[in-house]
Design an enzyme around this catalytic site. Sequence first.
Site, PDB file in Angstrom:
ATOM      1  N   GLY A  17       0.840  -1.213   0.000  1.00  0.00           N
ATOM      2  CA  GLY A  17       0.000   0.000   0.000  1.00  0.00           C
ATOM      3  C   GLY A  17       0.865   1.249   0.000  1.00  0.00           C
ATOM      4  O   GLY A  17       1.888   1.301   0.672  1.00  0.00           O
ATOM      5  N   ASP A  75       0.226   1.699   8.617  1.00  0.00           N
ATOM      6  CA  ASP A  75      -0.211   0.842   9.724  1.00  0.00           C
ATOM      7  C   ASP A  75       0.728   0.863  10.937  1.00  0.00           C
ATOM      8  O   ASP A  75       0.316   0.502  12.036  1.00  0.00           O
ATOM      9  CB  ASP A  75      -0.341  -0.611   9.240  1.00  0.00           C
ATOM     10  CG  ASP A  75      -1.317  -0.754   8.082  1.00  0.00           C
ATOM     11  OD1 ASP A  75      -2.186   0.125   7.933  1.00  0.00           O
ATOM     12  OD2 ASP A  75      -1.201  -1.731   7.319  1.00  0.00           O
ATOM     13  N   ASP A 120       5.788  -5.272   5.872  1.00  0.00           N
ATOM     14  CA  ASP A 120       6.373  -6.592   6.114  1.00  0.00           C
ATOM     15  C   ASP A 120       6.224  -7.542   4.926  1.00  0.00           C
ATOM     16  O   ASP A 120       7.118  -8.348   4.657  1.00  0.00           O
ATOM     17  CB  ASP A 120       5.827  -7.221   7.409  1.00  0.00           C
ATOM     18  CG  ASP A 120       4.327  -7.415   7.371  1.00  0.00           C
ATOM     19  OD1 ASP A 120       3.645  -6.701   6.630  1.00  0.00           O
ATOM     20  OD2 ASP A 120       3.833  -8.304   8.090  1.00  0.00           O
ATOM     21  N   ASP A 149       2.883  -1.205  11.702  1.00  0.00           N
ATOM     22  CA  ASP A 149       2.907  -2.551  12.296  1.00  0.00           C
ATOM     23  C   ASP A 149       4.207  -3.301  12.011  1.00  0.00           C
ATOM     24  O   ASP A 149       4.195  -4.520  11.855  1.00  0.00           O
ATOM     25  CB  ASP A 149       1.700  -3.354  11.782  1.00  0.00           C
ATOM     26  CG  ASP A 149       1.691  -3.443  10.252  1.00  0.00           C
ATOM     27  OD1 ASP A 149       2.465  -2.722   9.590  1.00  0.00           O
ATOM     28  OD2 ASP A 149       0.904  -4.238   9.717  1.00  0.00           O
ATOM     29  N   THR A 194       4.495   2.306   5.600  1.00  0.00           N
ATOM     30  CA  THR A 194       3.097   1.878   5.673  1.00  0.00           C
ATOM     31  C   THR A 194       2.385   2.743   6.714  1.00  0.00           C
ATOM     32  O   THR A 194       2.985   3.113   7.725  1.00  0.00           O
ATOM     33  CB  THR A 194       2.960   0.387   6.071  1.00  0.00           C
ATOM     34  OG1 THR A 194       1.606   0.149   6.516  1.00  0.00           O
ATOM     35  CG2 THR A 194       3.888  -0.030   7.189  1.00  0.00           C
ATOM     36  N   ARG A 204      -4.984  -2.544   9.120  1.00  0.00           N
ATOM     37  CA  ARG A 204      -4.931  -3.993   8.868  1.00  0.00           C
ATOM     38  C   ARG A 204      -5.181  -4.763  10.166  1.00  0.00           C
ATOM     39  O   ARG A 204      -6.224  -4.559  10.769  1.00  0.00           O
ATOM     40  CB  ARG A 204      -3.586  -4.379   8.244  1.00  0.00           C
ATOM     41  CG  ARG A 204      -3.666  -5.627   7.397  1.00  0.00           C
ATOM     42  CD  ARG A 204      -2.345  -5.916   6.755  1.00  0.00           C
ATOM     43  NE  ARG A 204      -2.089  -5.098   5.591  1.00  0.00           N
ATOM     44  CZ  ARG A 204      -2.534  -5.380   4.372  1.00  0.00           C
ATOM     45  NH1 ARG A 204      -3.238  -6.449   4.159  1.00  0.00           N
ATOM     46  NH2 ARG A 204      -2.264  -4.593   3.359  1.00  0.00           N
ATOM     47  N   ARG A 232       0.883  -5.146  -5.445  1.00  0.00           N
ATOM     48  CA  ARG A 232       1.093  -6.363  -4.647  1.00  0.00           C
ATOM     49  C   ARG A 232       1.267  -7.470  -5.682  1.00  0.00           C
ATOM     50  O   ARG A 232       0.345  -7.765  -6.425  1.00  0.00           O
ATOM     51  CB  ARG A 232      -0.096  -6.615  -3.737  1.00  0.00           C
ATOM     52  CG  ARG A 232      -0.426  -5.410  -2.814  1.00  0.00           C
ATOM     53  CD  ARG A 232      -1.448  -5.792  -1.759  1.00  0.00           C
ATOM     54  NE  ARG A 232      -2.071  -4.630  -1.135  1.00  0.00           N
ATOM     55  CZ  ARG A 232      -1.583  -3.948  -0.095  1.00  0.00           C
ATOM     56  NH1 ARG A 232      -0.421  -4.300   0.427  1.00  0.00           N
ATOM     57  NH2 ARG A 232      -2.228  -2.930   0.422  1.00  0.00           N
TER      58      ARG A 232
HETATM   59  O1  F6P Z   1      -1.329  -1.604   4.684  1.00  0.00           O
HETATM   60  C1  F6P Z   1      -1.928  -0.387   4.401  1.00  0.00           C
HETATM   61  C2  F6P Z   1      -3.412  -0.563   4.220  1.00  0.00           C
HETATM   62  O2  F6P Z   1      -3.977   0.698   3.887  1.00  0.00           O
HETATM   63  C3  F6P Z   1      -4.152  -1.179   5.390  1.00  0.00           C
HETATM   64  O3  F6P Z   1      -4.389  -0.260   6.417  1.00  0.00           O
HETATM   65  C4  F6P Z   1      -5.390  -1.703   4.705  1.00  0.00           C
HETATM   66  O4  F6P Z   1      -5.964  -2.776   5.428  1.00  0.00           O
HETATM   67  C5  F6P Z   1      -4.847  -2.177   3.394  1.00  0.00           C
HETATM   68  O5  F6P Z   1      -3.663  -1.446   3.132  1.00  0.00           O
HETATM   69  C6  F6P Z   1      -5.756  -2.019   2.210  1.00  0.00           C
HETATM   70  O6  F6P Z   1      -5.135  -2.627   1.127  1.00  0.00           O
HETATM   71  P1  F6P Z   1      -5.526  -2.402  -0.391  1.00  0.00           P
HETATM   72  O7  F6P Z   1      -4.911  -1.128  -0.848  1.00  0.00           O
HETATM   73  O8  F6P Z   1      -4.944  -3.579  -1.097  1.00  0.00           O
HETATM   74  O9  F6P Z   1      -7.021  -2.347  -0.446  1.00  0.00           O
END
Ligand code: F6P
Length: 318
Positions: free
Chosen positions: A11, A127, A103, A129, A125, A171, A72
């Site tokens: 992300g 998050d 991660d 995390d 990120t 997340r 991704r």
């Molecule tokens: O990891 C960053 C994040 O924004 C999380 O907070 C969220 O759960 C996820 O990515 C959403 O992912 P995507 O962009 O694949 O919908």
Amino acid sequence: MKRIAVLSSGGDSPGMNAAIRAVARTCLFNDKECVGVMRGYEGLIDGDYIPLNRAAVGGILHRGGTILKTARSERFKTEEGRKAALSKMRDAGLEGLVVIGGDGSFRGAKLLHDMGMPTIGVPGTIDNDVAGTDETIGFDTAVNTALEAVMRLRDTASSHDRLFIVEVMGRNAGFLALEVAVATGAEYVVVPELPLSIGNLCQKLRVSHENKKSHTLIILAEGVMTANEMKDKLQDTGGYDARVTVLGYIQRGGSPTSFDAILASRMGAYAAESLFIGKSGVMVGNVNHRMVLSELERSWTEQKYLSPEMLGLVEKLN
Ligand code: F6P
């Protein structure tokens, strides 16, 4: 080492561009070449590179998102995909790689390191995390973006004596929710790291209502349940009629705060310089305000804990 690459993966987060700029400019400063890899590991497999000279990274320090785009990649999870990426890198004379991401992205970075390509991670990120660093790039901006939105909701909650549930990202972690809760003075925070009893929450809401608290703000981390699910549970268990707001991707965009712009600049420069002196298989962290390196595996094998002091604050100060 004469020529290295940088990519962003997973992300996007505010400050990724500042980190890309820092890697590129640190290369220039040290008389080395830098290329940007488009669309994360996807571009690495396809050999999709752009030169990152001084002009290419001009004017991006405060721009949100990532100029290199991000993805991704499923293909990179296969051995075939990784071999293709490595051979494209070797053909292009690339001798090292900086991976900006979370991660999941660092698992890919470790695999490349194991295949003999010097690789360093920079944690980016919203998050926060990732173990091995106090903050990740983008987290502070996301907290501030959510703060601004929640303070607007507070006006309405207070004017109408309403109960609001605000769902924030993160997340499976509650870092974003916790900081937003403390910064906005929310009455409750619900995070994946702690068990939740809807019955207890309803009981607390009842007590605060009896104490003439007219409006209530609950900050909910997305990793627990959706805000609509929580709304239904509060209705079924306690008869509460909550209003719901999901902040969603708003939290991922925008210019980085000064904190994130500085953090990203420091981390990007440190990552490049670490590669030049032969480090690999490690990620950059900011620990007690100092740049440090730690093994990439830490990011997915070690749990990063919420601060009990911060959790206590939400309860004490509401
Ligand atoms: O990891 C960053 C994040 O924004 C999380 O907070 C969220 O759960 C996820 O990515 C959403 O992912 P995507 O962009 O694949 O919908």
